[in-house]
Design a protein around this motif. Structure first.
Motif, PDB file in Angstrom:
ATOM      1  N   MET A   2       0.810  -1.196   0.000  1.00  0.00           N
ATOM      2  CA  MET A   2       0.000   0.000   0.000  1.00  0.00           C
ATOM      3  C   MET A   2       0.858   1.266   0.000  1.00  0.00           C
ATOM      4  N   ARG A   3       2.047   1.199   0.538  1.00  0.00           N
ATOM      5  CA  ARG A   3       2.899   2.379   0.597  1.00  0.00           C
ATOM      6  C   ARG A   3       3.398   2.715  -0.806  1.00  0.00           C
ATOM      7  N   GLY A   4       3.152   3.958  -1.229  1.00  0.00           N
ATOM      8  CA  GLY A   4       3.598   4.402  -2.545  1.00  0.00           C
ATOM      9  C   GLY A   4       2.710   3.921  -3.684  1.00  0.00           C
ATOM     10  N   LEU A   5       1.527   3.428  -3.369  1.00  0.00           N
ATOM     11  CA  LEU A   5       0.644   2.894  -4.400  1.00  0.00           C
ATOM     12  C   LEU A   5       0.196   3.984  -5.383  1.00  0.00           C
ATOM     13  N   LEU A   6      -0.164   5.153  -4.837  1.00  0.00           N
ATOM     14  CA  LEU A   6      -0.600   6.245  -5.701  1.00  0.00           C
ATOM     15  C   LEU A   6       0.519   6.683  -6.648  1.00  0.00           C
ATOM     16  N   GLY A   7       1.715   6.803  -6.159  1.00  0.00           N
ATOM     17  CA  GLY A   7       2.851   7.204  -6.990  1.00  0.00           C
ATOM     18  C   GLY A   7       3.122   6.211  -8.106  1.00  0.00           C
ATOM     19  N   ARG A   8       3.038   4.932  -7.780  1.00  0.00           N
ATOM     20  CA  ARG A   8       3.265   3.903  -8.805  1.00  0.00           C
ATOM     21  C   ARG A   8       2.182   3.943  -9.874  1.00  0.00           C
ATOM     22  N   ARG A   9       0.950   4.119  -9.424  1.00  0.00           N
ATOM     23  CA  ARG A   9      -0.161   4.173 -10.381  1.00  0.00           C
ATOM     24  C   ARG A   9      -0.083   5.430 -11.251  1.00  0.00           C
TER      25      ARG A   9
END
Length: 76
Positions: A8-15
């Motif tokens: 879950m950590r960094g999920l937005l950045g990866r997406r």
């Protein structure tokens, strides 16, 4: 056998790294397609119409039809 925890950590950045350039590319492509399939033919159609359009002739035809209240037809 247990499932691994989701990352879950960094999920937005990866997406966003994937989806943001894809969204910009797709929107630019749609804008270009719209320009050449809708606006350019419309511009050509208007230009062709106004090459042959005679506003005075159209006004006289509407005047003789009695459309205007302020201008009487020639017969009256």
């Amino acid at each position: 056998m247990s499932l691994p925890k989701p990352l879950m950590r960094g999920l937005l950045g990866r997406r966003l790294r994937l989806h943001l350039p894809l969204a910009f590319t797709l929107s630019i492509m749609v804008a270009v397609v719209f320009k050449y399939t809708v606006t350019e033919p419309r511009k050509r159609a208007y230009a062709e119409f106004y090459k042959q359009y005679d506003a005075v002739k159209e006004f006289n035809a509407m005047k003789e039809a009695g459309i205007f209240e302020s201008v009487r037809p020639s017969g009256e």
